[in-house]
Design a protein around this motif. Structure first.
Motif, PDB file in Angstrom:
ATOM      1  N   LEU A 181       0.822  -1.205   0.000  1.00  0.00           N
ATOM      2  CA  LEU A 181       0.000   0.000   0.000  1.00  0.00           C
ATOM      3  C   LEU A 181       0.863   1.265   0.000  1.00  0.00           C
ATOM      4  N   LEU A 182       2.027   1.209   0.620  1.00  0.00           N
ATOM      5  CA  LEU A 182       2.947   2.347   0.584  1.00  0.00           C
ATOM      6  C   LEU A 182       3.420   2.620  -0.839  1.00  0.00           C
ATOM      7  N   ASP A 183       3.784   1.558  -1.548  1.00  0.00           N
ATOM      8  CA  ASP A 183       4.245   1.727  -2.931  1.00  0.00           C
ATOM      9  C   ASP A 183       3.125   2.238  -3.823  1.00  0.00           C
ATOM     10  N   ILE A 184       1.905   1.792  -3.562  1.00  0.00           N
ATOM     11  CA  ILE A 184       0.759   2.243  -4.362  1.00  0.00           C
ATOM     12  C   ILE A 184       0.541   3.741  -4.182  1.00  0.00           C
ATOM     13  N   VAL A 185       0.665   4.223  -2.946  1.00  0.00           N
ATOM     14  CA  VAL A 185       0.506   5.667  -2.704  1.00  0.00           C
ATOM     15  C   VAL A 185       1.658   6.442  -3.331  1.00  0.00           C
ATOM     16  N   ARG A 186       2.882   5.937  -3.185  1.00  0.00           N
ATOM     17  CA  ARG A 186       4.049   6.633  -3.759  1.00  0.00           C
ATOM     18  C   ARG A 186       3.948   6.728  -5.284  1.00  0.00           C
ATOM     19  N   ALA A 187       3.313   5.737  -5.907  1.00  0.00           N
ATOM     20  CA  ALA A 187       3.163   5.754  -7.365  1.00  0.00           C
ATOM     21  C   ALA A 187       2.170   6.816  -7.829  1.00  0.00           C
ATOM     22  N   GLN A 188       1.407   7.405  -6.880  1.00  0.00           N
ATOM     23  CA  GLN A 188       0.404   8.415  -7.226  1.00  0.00           C
ATOM     24  C   GLN A 188       0.864   9.830  -6.880  1.00  0.00           C
ATOM     25  N   THR A 189       2.166  10.025  -6.753  1.00  0.00           N
ATOM     26  CA  THR A 189       2.688  11.342  -6.381  1.00  0.00           C
ATOM     27  C   THR A 189       2.291  12.417  -7.391  1.00  0.00           C
ATOM     28  N   ASP A 190       2.329  12.084  -8.664  1.00  0.00           N
ATOM     29  CA  ASP A 190       2.022  13.065  -9.716  1.00  0.00           C
ATOM     30  C   ASP A 190       0.558  12.994 -10.166  1.00  0.00           C
ATOM     31  N   VAL A 191       0.066  11.781 -10.409  1.00  0.00           N
ATOM     32  CA  VAL A 191      -1.305  11.607 -10.905  1.00  0.00           C
ATOM     33  C   VAL A 191      -1.983  10.512 -10.080  1.00  0.00           C
ATOM     34  N   TRP A 192      -3.182  10.801  -9.588  1.00  0.00           N
ATOM     35  CA  TRP A 192      -3.925   9.810  -8.804  1.00  0.00           C
ATOM     36  C   TRP A 192      -4.451   8.712  -9.717  1.00  0.00           C
ATOM     37  N   ASN A 193      -4.581   7.525  -9.153  1.00  0.00           N
ATOM     38  CA  ASN A 193      -5.011   6.368  -9.935  1.00  0.00           C
ATOM     39  C   ASN A 193      -6.421   6.502 -10.495  1.00  0.00           C
ATOM     40  N   VAL A 194      -7.258   7.320  -9.852  1.00  0.00           N
ATOM     41  CA  VAL A 194      -8.632   7.445 -10.340  1.00  0.00           C
ATOM     42  C   VAL A 194      -8.653   8.009 -11.762  1.00  0.00           C
ATOM     43  N   VAL A 195      -7.605   8.749 -12.151  1.00  0.00           N
ATOM     44  CA  VAL A 195      -7.522   9.291 -13.512  1.00  0.00           C
ATOM     45  C   VAL A 195      -7.358   8.158 -14.522  1.00  0.00           C
ATOM     46  N   TYR A 196      -6.535   7.156 -14.172  1.00  0.00           N
ATOM     47  CA  TYR A 196      -6.288   6.026 -15.065  1.00  0.00           C
ATOM     48  C   TYR A 196      -7.282   4.883 -14.847  1.00  0.00           C
ATOM     49  N   GLN A 197      -7.885   4.833 -13.669  1.00  0.00           N
ATOM     50  CA  GLN A 197      -8.743   3.703 -13.309  1.00  0.00           C
ATOM     51  C   GLN A 197     -10.134   4.157 -12.846  1.00  0.00           C
ATOM     52  N   PRO A 198     -10.857   4.935 -13.647  1.00  0.00           N
ATOM     53  CA  PRO A 198     -12.198   5.363 -13.203  1.00  0.00           C
ATOM     54  C   PRO A 198     -13.170   4.196 -13.068  1.00  0.00           C
ATOM     55  N   ILE A 199     -13.060   3.206 -13.976  1.00  0.00           N
ATOM     56  CA  ILE A 199     -13.950   2.042 -13.877  1.00  0.00           C
ATOM     57  C   ILE A 199     -13.603   1.226 -12.638  1.00  0.00           C
ATOM     58  N   GLY A 200     -12.303   1.043 -12.393  1.00  0.00           N
ATOM     59  CA  GLY A 200     -11.878   0.308 -11.206  1.00  0.00           C
ATOM     60  C   GLY A 200     -12.369   0.974  -9.936  1.00  0.00           C
ATOM     61  N   PHE A 201     -12.283   2.313  -9.881  1.00  0.00           N
ATOM     62  CA  PHE A 201     -12.771   3.043  -8.710  1.00  0.00           C
ATOM     63  C   PHE A 201     -14.267   2.841  -8.531  1.00  0.00           C
ATOM     64  N   PHE A 202     -15.031   2.967  -9.608  1.00  0.00           N
ATOM     65  CA  PHE A 202     -16.484   2.812  -9.511  1.00  0.00           C
ATOM     66  C   PHE A 202     -16.853   1.428  -8.983  1.00  0.00           C
ATOM     67  N   VAL A 203     -16.250   0.396  -9.548  1.00  0.00           N
ATOM     68  CA  VAL A 203     -16.553  -0.970  -9.121  1.00  0.00           C
ATOM     69  C   VAL A 203     -16.144  -1.181  -7.670  1.00  0.00           C
ATOM     70  N   PHE A 204     -14.956  -0.709  -7.308  1.00  0.00           N
ATOM     71  CA  PHE A 204     -14.458  -0.900  -5.949  1.00  0.00           C
ATOM     72  C   PHE A 204     -15.358  -0.215  -4.929  1.00  0.00           C
ATOM     73  N   PHE A 205     -15.749   1.011  -5.208  1.00  0.00           N
ATOM     74  CA  PHE A 205     -16.524   1.756  -4.215  1.00  0.00           C
ATOM     75  C   PHE A 205     -17.941   1.198  -4.070  1.00  0.00           C
TER      76      PHE A 205
END
Length: 328
Positions: A181-205
């Motif tokens: 989870l630390l690496d996942i957050v660090r990978a979003q320093t510039d752009v949040w994952n919701v920009v690349y994964q809107p479908i994933g976010f919708f399904v997850f939530f």
């Protein structure tokens, strides 16, 4: 000496997390009632304390002092064990949840997490899935038709929604190249994952709402159908443990949504402390849970199952394929 200090820090972190999670239902129940009141053009709790601030304390005293009733024909061992099984997994999961990188205290660097697992995401899904046993045992042990129906509904609901929920995060793992989870957050320093994964976010939530058994997916309780579902026969402190579990899962889903899709403690534009950014994001999603509860009607059970298998599962699989093509 260093080992003793390190162990002391870990014990302090664990105790602090447990204390916060146990106390969370107090402000959240008050906040939820106030939000409901404003949405329905009424005042909400007002009588116990200023603006009803002491109402959760009064509720806690009531639950602690009520008679601990166990039905005569119940399986007493499973009946007592069920609330603990429902409460323990969400608490254990927070051992792998990071709230930030680290802070300096008296010249010492203190990490804002208990442990940094390289398979933290797998650990989270493995442990949280155990919560359903508490619900199933609670319904079965009560020896009540309504409680059994509620527990069976919960079992089917959780199986249906845990599958697309797990698939929804695969795209996030592809982007971060890690299950930490630390690496996942660090990978979003510039752009949040919701920009690349809107479908994933919708399904997850959406699946997370079902996992937390909140309206419009609270078919396990469904007061109009089953009395109170799997905990119909519970009272006092055992009933309170089920309620604490529900609120902790709601907060957990909000925390995971922020970590996986909304940059964790990474902020934008406004230079706020990272921990404050994280807490503000989590508070926003907790508010969404409460907003949805007083906005949407409860789905029928066949609609609940259809959404899980016919909508969310195909969407999550499509998201995996698209992510594999785009990010490979």
């Amino acid at each position: 000496m260093e080992l003793i200090v390190a162990l002391g820090v870990i014990v302090f972190k664990v105790a602090l997390v447990i204390a916060i999670l146990l106390l969370l239902p107090l402000p959240l129940t008050w906040l939820e009632r106030k939000i409901a009141g404003h949405m329905q053009q009424r005042m909400g709790p007002m009588r116990v304390g200023w603006h009803g601030l002491l109402q959760p304390v009064a509720d806690g005293i009531k639950l602690l002092t009520k008679e601990d009733h166990i039905p005569a024909e119940a399986d007493r061992f499973l009946f007592k064990l069920a609330p603990i099984l429902a409460l323990a997994p969400p608490f254990v999961v927070f051992a792998a949840i990071p709230f930030g990188e680290s802070v300096s205290v008296l010249g010492n660097e203190i990490t804002l997490y208990i442990s940094n697992l390289n398979v933290a995401l797998l650990f989270v899904f493995a442990v949280i899935g155990l919560e359903v046993y508490g619900v199933i045992f609670g319904g079965w042990a009560a020896n009540s038709k309504y409680a059994v129906l509620g527990s069976l509904r919960t079992c089917a609901q959780m199986i249906s929604y845990e599958i697309p929920m797990g698939f929804a995060v695969i795209g996030v793992v592809m982007l971060a190249q890690s299950m930490s989870l630390l690496d996942i957050v660090r990978a979003q320093t510039d752009v949040w994952n919701v920009v690349y994964q809107p479908i994933g976010f919708f399904v997850f939530f959406v699946a997370g709402i079902a996992e937390a058994q909140r309206i419009p997916f609270d078919l396990a309780e469904a007061e109009g159908d089953l009395g109170a579902g799997f905990h119909t026969e519970y009272s006092g402190i055992r009933f309170a443990l089920f309620m604490v579990s529900e609120y902790v899962v709601m907060v957990l889903v909000s925390v995971l949504t922020v970590i996986l899709f909304f940059g964790g403690w990474n902020g934008v534009l406004i230079p706020l402390p990272p921990l404050l950014w994280f807490l503000l994001k989590v508070a926003f999603f907790v508010y969404l849970f409460m907003w949805f509860r007083f906005t949407f009607p409860r789905y029928r059970y066949d609609q609940l199952m259809a959404i899980g298998w016919k909508v969310l599962l195909p969407l999550s699989l499509a998201n995996i394929i698209i992510s594999g093509v785009v990010f490979s």
